[in-house]
Enzyme design. Structure first.
Site, PDB file in Angstrom:
ATOM      1  N   LYS A 178       0.846  -1.200   0.000  1.00  0.00           N
ATOM      2  CA  LYS A 178       0.000   0.000   0.000  1.00  0.00           C
ATOM      3  C   LYS A 178       0.881   1.249   0.000  1.00  0.00           C
ATOM      4  O   LYS A 178       1.633   1.480   0.940  1.00  0.00           O
ATOM      5  CB  LYS A 178      -0.886   0.043   1.244  1.00  0.00           C
ATOM      6  CG  LYS A 178      -1.948   1.132   1.140  1.00  0.00           C
ATOM      7  CD  LYS A 178      -2.675   1.381   2.437  1.00  0.00           C
ATOM      8  CE  LYS A 178      -2.016   2.452   3.263  1.00  0.00           C
ATOM      9  NZ  LYS A 178      -1.947   3.770   2.625  1.00  0.00           N
ATOM     10  N   GLY A 231       7.205   5.276   7.759  1.00  0.00           N
ATOM     11  CA  GLY A 231       6.253   6.356   7.982  1.00  0.00           C
ATOM     12  C   GLY A 231       6.486   6.985   9.340  1.00  0.00           C
ATOM     13  O   GLY A 231       7.601   6.936   9.869  1.00  0.00           O
ATOM     14  N   SER A 232       5.441   7.540   9.897  1.00  0.00           N
ATOM     15  CA  SER A 232       5.588   8.293  11.138  1.00  0.00           C
ATOM     16  C   SER A 232       5.764   7.364  12.339  1.00  0.00           C
ATOM     17  O   SER A 232       5.321   6.214  12.324  1.00  0.00           O
ATOM     18  CB  SER A 232       4.350   9.172  11.354  1.00  0.00           C
ATOM     19  OG  SER A 232       3.213   8.344  11.466  1.00  0.00           O
ATOM     20  N   THR A 233       6.364   7.892  13.385  1.00  0.00           N
ATOM     21  CA  THR A 233       6.545   7.135  14.624  1.00  0.00           C
ATOM     22  C   THR A 233       5.178   6.785  15.228  1.00  0.00           C
ATOM     23  O   THR A 233       4.983   5.681  15.744  1.00  0.00           O
ATOM     24  CB  THR A 233       7.410   7.971  15.596  1.00  0.00           C
ATOM     25  OG1 THR A 233       8.685   8.165  14.967  1.00  0.00           O
ATOM     26  CG2 THR A 233       7.608   7.278  16.921  1.00  0.00           C
ATOM     27  N   GLU A 253      10.606   1.787   9.864  1.00  0.00           N
ATOM     28  CA  GLU A 253      11.484   2.934   9.551  1.00  0.00           C
ATOM     29  C   GLU A 253      10.671   4.189   9.830  1.00  0.00           C
ATOM     30  O   GLU A 253       9.743   4.500   9.078  1.00  0.00           O
ATOM     31  CB  GLU A 253      11.899   2.893   8.073  1.00  0.00           C
ATOM     32  CG  GLU A 253      12.622   1.627   7.661  1.00  0.00           C
ATOM     33  CD  GLU A 253      13.966   1.451   8.338  1.00  0.00           C
ATOM     34  OE1 GLU A 253      14.556   2.450   8.781  1.00  0.00           O
ATOM     35  OE2 GLU A 253      14.416   0.300   8.451  1.00  0.00           O
ATOM     36  N   CYS A 287      13.261  12.006   5.588  1.00  0.00           N
ATOM     37  CA  CYS A 287      13.473  11.589   6.982  1.00  0.00           C
ATOM     38  C   CYS A 287      14.921  11.814   7.403  1.00  0.00           C
ATOM     39  O   CYS A 287      15.211  11.899   8.584  1.00  0.00           O
ATOM     40  CB  CYS A 287      13.090  10.131   7.145  1.00  0.00           C
ATOM     41  SG  CYS A 287      13.967   9.061   6.004  1.00  0.00           S
ATOM     42  N   GLU A 389       9.451  16.170  15.357  1.00  0.00           N
ATOM     43  CA  GLU A 389       9.705  16.234  13.911  1.00  0.00           C
ATOM     44  C   GLU A 389       8.748  17.238  13.265  1.00  0.00           C
ATOM     45  O   GLU A 389       7.539  17.183  13.495  1.00  0.00           O
ATOM     46  CB  GLU A 389       9.477  14.841  13.319  1.00  0.00           C
ATOM     47  CG  GLU A 389       9.896  14.728  11.877  1.00  0.00           C
ATOM     48  CD  GLU A 389       9.636  13.331  11.310  1.00  0.00           C
ATOM     49  OE1 GLU A 389       8.553  12.775  11.574  1.00  0.00           O
ATOM     50  OE2 GLU A 389      10.499  12.817  10.587  1.00  0.00           O
TER      51      GLU A 389
END
Ligand code: NAD
Length: 485
Positions: A178, A231-233, A253, A287, A389
């Protein structure tokens, strides 16, 4: 092959392009114009179930196909990406807002390189053998996992999508993938390319939709053995909470807040040129961007003056123009988030040295989501601006006096993705590199990537490593067989 985009993108399931089961659609917007350009499927668990069934059906024959055959097909995909570089680059820029020259030079060539790298890599991949002298011999098989899930973000859409899919396929897995719902176009086109390249039906299934609906259904599906996520944390934590109790293999990641440490003895010109890139490339939406610039006090004033002059030269505007250095941010939602980050910096007492405002280009981009490159000083290491971030064209400056202080500033906060060090003292560089809490350290360079090296972060920047053998090991199960002699 005609690679034009239809208004409504479709899912690729079992070799066929299909509308979503519930016939729900999401608008696709060009962030440089703010105009709706198409629609993508709002896929649900029903689409995921169909994709998993197709992948399961394809697995028995794909997993036993000789590595040489997998190499041939993946290499053909790489060649077709190269052949259609221009259509792919335009689609990427229209979805993401990044300058067209960047899509042409970086995003699309790297997508092709990913396939070529893992196509050839699988020809050299081998299991280990451990001899117990004259008693026994162990050999370790590295077998594909089965059906795996790959979920990727919007900042480097095709680049990161293929970075996961290529090793998964090379290792003999079937994939349900996806892309981000914000940038779906090149993933759709990749599906068309894979069909053309002769990838058997069901080996790669590409679903479009949101994280909560389609993404979570992929993560939760019991037949999916592993999830590779970038993607995001925040989303990574949610995925881990679903996958960990059922012992799914996970590669996460996640976000970063990377320090860029500049010592007085650096190669000034090289450092300045690269620091402009590491601060603002892709509108700061990489990132690995160095969003916290730490500068030795003795050169702080000189750095500030020179840096601000060069930032002023960064032309913000239409991503299609060759002279544009900074394009649009990826979406209205993200634009608002970055503007809120700048406002928060002001409230925390930060001094905005340049930028900080939206840009309204004339002409077709008047409704786009552009922000001036922004430099902020006067904030300590523990405020939100320096620990959260922002993921936009925003950097902060902090001075340091000693190497020890530089390390303390660099290691503050909870992220640990990458770091950059600028010094001619190579011994100091190596000592600092070893003490940094980061998965990737660049000395006197930035974003120099060898695809064989381990890629990933520590702390809140993730779990696991991608790249080279690490990726092929992630996408295989090690089975040790011990034979008594
Ligand atoms: P995001 O987490 O919102 O979305 C990433 C992907 O995950 C999208 O495809 C999204 O639909 C999906 N998703 C979201 N929630 C999900 C859920 N609950 N379950 C399953 N899937 C879900 O991230 P983004 O905004 O697209 O990307 C920006 C972030 O990605 C930044 O934090 C950036 O640092 C990070 N990033 C990290 C790396 C790295 O290598 N470490 C590389 C690029 C981007």
């Amino acid at each position: 092959m005609d690679l034009s985009l239809p208004y409504r993108l479709q899912n690729l399931i079992g070799g066929s392009f299909l509308p979503p089961a519930e016939d729900r659609w999401i608008d696709i917007l060009n962030p440089a114009t703010g105009i709706v350009t198409g629609a993508l499927p709002d896929s649900t668990a029903a689409d995921v179930a169909a994709a998993v069934s197709a992948a399961q059906a394809a697995f028995p024959s794909w997993s036993v196909l000789p590595a040489e055959e997998r190499f041939r097909i993946l290499n053909r995909i790489a060649a077709l990406i190269e052949e259609h570089q221009e259509e792919l680059a335009i689609a990427e820029t229209n979805d993401n807002g990044k300058p067209l020259w960047l899509s042409r030079r970086v995003d699309i060539p790297r997508a092709s390189a990913n396939f070529r790298f893992f196509a050839t890599g699988i020809m050299h991949f081998a299991g280990e053998s451990h001899s117990m002298e004259d008693k026994a011999i162990n050999y370790t098989l590295r077998q594909p996992l089965g059906v795996v899930g790959c979920i990727s973000p919007w900042n480097l859409p095709l680049y990161l999508f293929t970075w996961k899919i290529a090793p998964a396929l090379a290792a003999g897995n079937c994939v349900v993938a996806k892309p981000s719902e914000v940038t779906p176009a090149t993933a759709y086109l990749l599906g068309r390319i894979c069909v053309e390249a002769g990838l058997p039906a069901g080996v790669l299934n590409i679903l479009h939709g949101t994280g909560p609906s389609c993404g979570e259904a992929i993560v939760a599906h019991p037949a999916i053995k592993a999830i590779s996520f970038t993607g995001s944390t925040r989303a990574g934590a949610r995925i881990a909470s679903i996958a960990a109790p059922v012992f799914k293999k996970l590669s996460l990641e996640l976000g970063g807040k990377n320090p860029n440490i500049i010592f007085a003895d650096c190669d000034w010109e090289k450092m300045m040129t690269t620091t402009i890139q590491s601060s603002f490339a892709n509108q700061g939406q990489i990132c690995l961007c160095g969003s916290r610039i730490l500068v030795e006090e003795s050169i702080y004033a000189r750095f500030k003056t020179d840096f601000l002059q060069r930032v002023a030269d960064l032309t913000v505007g239409d991503p299609m123009d060759a002279g544009t250095k900074q394009g649009a941010l990826v979406s209205r939602v993200h634009f608002d988030k970055v503007m809120a980050g700048i406002e928060r910096a002001r409230q925390e007492g930060g001094n905005v040295l340049c930028g900080g405002k939206p840009v309204h280009p004339e002409g077709r981009c008047a409704g786009g989501y552009f922000i001036e490159p922004t430099v902020i000083e006067g904030l300590g290491p523990h405020c939100d601006t320096n620990t959260e971030e922002i993921f936009g064209p925003v950097v902060t400056l902090q001075p340091f006096r000693t190497t020890e202080e530089a390390l303390q500033l660099a290691n503050a906060g909870q992220y640990g993705l990458s770091a950059t060090i600028w010094t001619q003292d190579i011994s100091r560089a190596n000592q600092v590199g070893a003490k940094l809490e980061a998965g990737i350290v660049w000395i006197n360079c930035w974003l120099l990537r060898d695809l064989r090296t381990p890629f990933g972060g520590t702390r809140n920047s993730g779990v696991g490593r991608e790249g080279g053998w690490e990726a092929l090991r992630f996408f295989t199960e090690a089975k040790n067989i011990c034979v008594e002699l």
